[in-house]
Scaffold this motif. Structure first.
Motif, PDB file in Angstrom:
ATOM      1  N   PHE A 157      18.021  -6.772   1.882  1.00 56.27           N
ATOM      2  CA  PHE A 157      18.072  -7.917   2.794  1.00 56.27           C
ATOM      3  C   PHE A 157      17.662  -9.168   2.032  1.00 56.27           C
ATOM      4  N   PRO A 214      10.820 -18.306   7.721  1.00 55.09           N
ATOM      5  CA  PRO A 214      11.641 -18.526   8.918  1.00 55.09           C
ATOM      6  C   PRO A 214      12.419 -17.285   9.347  1.00 55.09           C
ATOM      7  N   GLY A 215      12.439 -16.253   8.514  1.00 53.99           N
ATOM      8  CA  GLY A 215      13.163 -15.040   8.906  1.00 53.99           C
ATOM      9  C   GLY A 215      13.919 -14.476   7.723  1.00 53.99           C
ATOM     10  N   PHE A 216      14.907 -13.640   8.025  1.00 47.37           N
ATOM     11  CA  PHE A 216      15.724 -13.097   6.941  1.00 47.37           C
ATOM     12  C   PHE A 216      17.092 -12.766   7.482  1.00 47.37           C
ATOM     13  N   ARG A 217      17.976 -12.395   6.570  1.00 48.20           N
ATOM     14  CA  ARG A 217      19.343 -12.135   6.997  1.00 48.20           C
ATOM     15  C   ARG A 217      19.912 -10.914   6.288  1.00 48.20           C
ATOM     16  N   ASP A 261      20.440 -12.043  10.565  1.00 52.55           N
ATOM     17  CA  ASP A 261      19.939 -13.296  11.133  1.00 52.55           C
ATOM     18  C   ASP A 261      18.666 -13.104  11.940  1.00 52.55           C
ATOM     19  N   LEU A 262      17.695 -12.421  11.375  1.00 51.24           N
ATOM     20  CA  LEU A 262      16.411 -12.325  12.067  1.00 51.24           C
ATOM     21  C   LEU A 262      15.667 -13.640  11.906  1.00 51.24           C
ATOM     22  N   LYS A 263      15.285 -14.214  13.029  1.00 48.76           N
ATOM     23  CA  LYS A 263      14.555 -15.491  13.002  1.00 48.76           C
ATOM     24  C   LYS A 263      13.218 -15.336  13.693  1.00 48.76           C
ATOM     25  N   TRP A 264      12.168 -15.736  12.987  1.00 47.60           N
ATOM     26  CA  TRP A 264      10.853 -15.825  13.616  1.00 47.60           C
ATOM     27  C   TRP A 264      10.684 -17.284  14.022  1.00 47.60           C
TER      28      TRP A 264
END
Lengths: 163, 163
Positions: free
Chosen positions: A147, A92-95, B96-99
């Motif tokens: 990250f 779903p992504g990263f932070r 908060d990178l969201k795919w």
């Protein structure tokens, strides 16, 4: 990949290392991050970085590549031992990606991952979510990037379609 | 780049668009994210994605490239109007990178940035920090990616060495 039930918080994996050459740095930058300090030694010397250095995105993309290669090696070893291999779902992504120090030409970055959270998903039976802290450290022992990423991992017990 | 004092929260910039071809998707994946659903149509059809789709890192790296090109065009226009151009400092990272959705072969992603925070830095006189929410939206109007990045921007008034 291990099955979700077999993954524990605190597990650390060394996933590999990469030495950033000038050709490598300039090639990535020409395509994705054409800023002078990633493209040209003289311009880099005049910049706040002082020397040619890699795009932060390059440092992160090399992590991705090494992780895929690492997982593949691990899965081949599991299959060779006759063990099952878990599927991965989408990320779903990263932070909180931090570029902590520049990656200069000639630097060798060692990448590692550490599991920081595991949780079952009531919304997706048969899958769990793991969060992992990913780091890159240069040859002087200085962290250059960190990250936290998350990914869905198959459970060992997910019913008839899970094996 | 505008000077820090001239940047306001809520400012939106359309930075450009990119159509992801099969060649493009496979080329990036072969180098940085060699997973079957980024490399091969038939394998992608069997995966949870259902069709060939771009690495999330590819979607993000294209944002970087378009942003650099956008800033360059803007700075050229500023110089042509006789205006000053602010320097940028290093980026400490992003969060908060969201795919949010897959980027499938043939999708055209439109990228935009919106300023979400500006703050002066007592630790670095003459510079300010801006945080920007970056988004990619596909041709159906569906967001595919978002993240928040930060960067140091020069102030207009930073003393004798600032001009």
């Amino acid at each position: 990949m291990k099955f979700f039930e077999d993954i524990g918080v605190g597990e650390i994996s060394d996933i590999g290392r990469h030495t950033f050459t000038a050709e490598d740095i300039k090639g990535f930058a020409a395509r994705f991050d054409p800023q002078p300090f990633h493209l040209d030694e003289a311009a880099a010397a005049r910049s706040h970085f002082g020397r040619l250095c890699a795009s932060g995105w390059h440092t992160a993309c090399v992590w991705m590549r090494l992780l895929i290669d690492f997982r593949r090696r691990e899965d081949e070893e599991r299959r060779a031992r006759g063990e099952g291999v878990a599927q991965l779902g989408p990320s779903p992504g990263f932070r909180d990606l931090k570029w902590l120090k520049p990656v200069y030409v000639g630097d060798t970055i060692s990448y590692a991952t550490e599991v920081v959270e595991t949780r079952g998903l009531s919304s997706r039976p048969g899958w769990g979510m793991i969060s992992v802290c990913n780091t890159g450290v240069n040859q002087h022992g200085e962290p250059v990037m960190s990250f936290i990423s998350s990914v869905l991992v198959e459970c060992r017990d997910r019913g008839p379609q899970g094996s």
